[in-house]
Design a protein around this motif. Structure first.
Motif, PDB file in Angstrom:
ATOM      1  N   THR A 167       0.823  -1.211   0.000  1.00 16.78           N
ATOM      2  CA  THR A 167       0.000   0.000   0.000  1.00 16.78           C
ATOM      3  C   THR A 167       0.856   1.259   0.000  1.00 16.78           C
ATOM      4  N   HIS A 168       1.932   1.272   0.789  1.00 19.51           N
ATOM      5  CA  HIS A 168       2.794   2.447   0.852  1.00 19.51           C
ATOM      6  C   HIS A 168       3.400   2.782  -0.504  1.00 19.51           C
ATOM      7  N   THR A 224      -8.181  -0.671   0.387  1.00 20.53           N
ATOM      8  CA  THR A 224      -8.282   0.537   1.202  1.00 20.53           C
ATOM      9  C   THR A 224      -9.175   1.563   0.525  1.00 20.53           C
ATOM     10  N   ASN A 248       5.923  -3.839   6.545  1.00 14.28           N
ATOM     11  CA  ASN A 248       5.214  -3.293   7.697  1.00 14.28           C
ATOM     12  C   ASN A 248       5.132  -1.786   7.510  1.00 14.28           C
ATOM     13  N   GLY A 249       4.015  -1.336   6.926  1.00 14.17           N
ATOM     14  CA  GLY A 249       3.872   0.082   6.612  1.00 14.17           C
ATOM     15  C   GLY A 249       4.905   0.524   5.600  1.00 14.17           C
ATOM     16  N   GLN A 250       5.747   1.487   5.977  1.00 12.08           N
ATOM     17  CA  GLN A 250       6.746   2.021   5.049  1.00 12.08           C
ATOM     18  C   GLN A 250       8.055   1.248   5.084  1.00 12.08           C
ATOM     19  N   TYR A 251       8.097   0.145   5.830  1.00  9.30           N
ATOM     20  CA  TYR A 251       9.342  -0.576   6.025  1.00  9.30           C
ATOM     21  C   TYR A 251       9.345  -1.936   5.318  1.00  9.30           C
TER      22      TYR A 251
END
Length: 270
Positions: A47-48, A75, A111-114
């Motif tokens: 998604t990021h 989303t 994990n998110g932006q990582y």
């Protein structure tokens, strides 16, 4: 029947070979949204990695959607709500991890932006992070570090080694996980029964729309399911022949503003 939902793949479809959206394509898609068409970006990216394109298209303003991780997550870009998500069962991670070690490959998850990995210097890990604007986080123990819910793992490496690992994993885990190649050097691992078509079906139900009201545009193997499923399936000229055979319509290539031209034609925007 009037088309109301437009699902567009990202790499090789919406963006050109430089991963850019042309001014004309942007203008056409903004016009289509002003006329009432809802847009879904349907991509294998996390998604990021889709967020900059979603924001450029102003999906937050027009009520569009992001279908990420090849369909593992949907989303609502206007509200930020995750309306559907399917996680990978982490009990499979030790087997996946050992397979990468056996075949001298690399594994990561998100994990998110990582991007979480033990091998931050791997060229394919770095390539994937650059494409998606992710920060690579090096961990000493991948299995111990993944203490959060995951939607996708990515195994990367040279095509020949990846091909052997892919065959082995499919023989062992077929029917338990989704295992497919998105690029010669990227092997995607998602939850069972995840693909773009199944997730678009969930979204259509959420929006109370019919599949006949959906147009899907793509170019890759992982786009075939949504091209078959949609009321109208569009394939880019730059796609390989096996994908083109699924098309109702062939659009010009991604380097020739194919999305802009086909959307203008189908929605009478010229």
């Amino acid at each position: 029947m009037k088309y109301k939902l437009l699902a567009i793949d990202l790499d090789g479809t919406l963006t050109d070979s430089n991963k850019q959206i042309s001014p004309r394509t942007l203008s056409v898609l903004l016009h289509a949204q002003r006329c009432g068409t809802k847009i879904v970006i349907a991509s294998g990216r996390p998604t990021h990695g889709i967020a900059p394109i979603a924001n450029l298209l102003r999906l937050n303003e027009f009520g569009g959607y992001v279908l990420s991780f090849n369909g593992g997550e949907i989303t609502n870009w206007q509200t930020g709500d995750i309306i559907w998500q399917k996680e990978v069962n982490k009990s499979y991670l030790p087997y996946l991890y050992e397979s990468t070690r056996k075949h001298h490959l690399a594994i990561e998850t998100f994990n998110g932006q990582y991007a979480i990995t033990e091998t931050p210097n791997d060229k394919y890990i770095q390539r994937q992070a650059a494409i998606n604007n992710l920060t690579i986080t090096c961990v000493p123990d991948f299995l111990e570090a993944v203490n959060f819910s995951i939607i996708k793992c990515l195994i990367v490496g040279e095509s020949e080694k990846l091909e052997v690992a892919e065959k082995e994993l499919q023989e062992k885990l077929q029917g338990e996980l989704g295992i497919f190649r998105s690029e010669p050097y990227f092997l995607e691992i998602v939850a069972k029964d995840i693909d773009k078509a199944r997730s678009l079906c969930v979204l259509l139900q959420h929006l109370k729309l019919q599949r006949e009201e959906l147009i899907a545009i793509g170019d890759g193997y992982n786009d075939i399911s949504m091209i078959r499923y949609a009321g109208l399936g569009v394939v880019m000229e730059n796609a390989i022949e096996v994908v083109k055979r699924e098309a109702d319509i062939i659009a010009p290539s991604n380097d020739n503003e194919g999305v802009a031209k086909i959307v203008e034609q189908l929605f009478n925007l010229t």
